[in-house]
Design an enzyme around this catalytic site. Structure first.
Site, short mmCIF file in Angstrom:
data_model
loop_
_atom_site.label_atom_id
_atom_site.label_comp_id
_atom_site.label_asym_id
_atom_site.label_seq_id
_atom_site.Cartn_x
_atom_site.Cartn_y
_atom_site.Cartn_z
N GLU A 94 0.85 -1.19 0.00
CA GLU A 94 0.00 0.00 0.00
C GLU A 94 0.88 1.24 0.00
O GLU A 94 1.82 1.33 0.80
CB GLU A 94 -0.91 0.01 1.23
CG GLU A 94 -1.69 1.31 1.40
CD GLU A 94 -2.30 1.46 2.78
OE1 GLU A 94 -2.42 2.62 3.25
OE2 GLU A 94 -2.64 0.44 3.41
N ARG A 120 -1.66 10.73 0.75
CA ARG A 120 -2.22 11.79 1.59
C ARG A 120 -2.14 13.14 0.89
O ARG A 120 -3.02 13.99 1.06
CB ARG A 120 -1.45 11.84 2.91
CG ARG A 120 -1.95 12.85 3.92
CD ARG A 120 -1.21 12.70 5.23
NE ARG A 120 0.24 12.78 5.05
CZ ARG A 120 0.94 13.93 5.03
NH1 ARG A 120 0.30 15.08 5.18
NH2 ARG A 120 2.24 13.92 4.88
N LYS A 154 -10.35 -2.18 7.84
CA LYS A 154 -9.07 -1.82 8.45
C LYS A 154 -9.31 -1.42 9.90
O LYS A 154 -9.98 -0.42 10.17
CB LYS A 154 -8.45 -0.67 7.66
CG LYS A 154 -7.27 0.03 8.31
CD LYS A 154 -6.84 1.20 7.44
CE LYS A 154 -5.88 2.12 8.15
NZ LYS A 154 -5.45 3.23 7.25
N THR A 185 -4.70 6.16 2.61
CA THR A 185 -5.10 7.50 3.04
C THR A 185 -5.95 8.17 1.97
O THR A 185 -5.77 9.34 1.64
CB THR A 185 -3.87 8.37 3.41
OG1 THR A 185 -2.91 7.57 4.11
CG2 THR A 185 -4.29 9.51 4.32
#
Length: 204
Positions: free
Chosen positions: A43, A47, A133, A73
């Site tokens: 991953e 952001r 998650k 994110t």
């Protein structure tokens, strides 16, 4: 799209690596290291827009080795579109936002929302999001996974946040399907233990 799409994406993997806020070259180097260790899923958080080139570079490297890379994110529908345009195979969010999940579904990619309470987990499950998650895992603790599995046995959790080779085994033993590690990949002492975990072995 169904949350069960992660069953195929993870393919039995127990470890995922998160490569956050790194230059594209370093992201690819660490992704290659993860793949060499047997950790198939990577991953790359996006952001900020500046992180998208690193995601794109990791996706390109992954395609050469038949490995998948997702975007983390992802907090807005626009970020979903950026992630998919960069080739991300899935998206991950720190929290539960159904509009973001729907945007991912509309573009045909599985979405992994962040949850920290049974209420959030139930809301996600009711929306068809089976893989969740659990964040921040280190604050929730392994006991949280055992407790939530009672009323919500269909949930599939990825333990994220503060997980490393030292505590990953406890989260897996408590019922997490996958553990996500970050800085552990840059610690040479943890690499053999991460490889053992990725191969399905137990670590102490």
């Amino acid at each position: 799209m169904s949350g069960h799409d992660f069953e195929a994406l993870f393919g039995g993997a127990r470890v995922m690596v998160i490569l956050r806020d790194l230059p594209a070259g370093e992201t690819v180097r660490l992704a290659e290291l993860a793949w060499d260790l047997g950790i198939a899923v990577v991953e790359v958080p996006i952001r900020t827009p500046e992180a998208v080139p690193a995601l794109r570079a990791a996706v390109t490297a992954g395609r050469r080795r038949d490995r998948i890379v997702g975007a983390g994110t992802v907090r807005t529908p626009e970020q979903v579109r950026q992630a998919v345009a960069a080739g991300a195979a899935f998206t991950v969010a720190p929290g539960l936002d159904l509009a973001v999940a729907d945007a991912a579904a509309g573009l045909g990619v599985p979405h992994l929302p962040g949850v920290a309470t049974p209420t959030e987990a139930q809301r996600a499950l009711d929306h068809g999001l089976v893989w969740l998650k659990a964040f921040p895992a280190v604050s929730l603790g392994p006991a949280w996974f055992r407790a939530v599995a009672g009323p919500l046995p269909e949930a599939r959790f990825v333990a994220t946040g503060g997980v490393d080779a030292g505590n990953a085994g406890a989260f897996l033993a408590a019922g997490a399907r996958v553990v996500a590690v970050g800085s552990a990949l840059t610690d040479p002492e943890q690499l053999p233990r991460l490889a053992t975990l990725a191969a399905g072995g137990a670590v102490t």
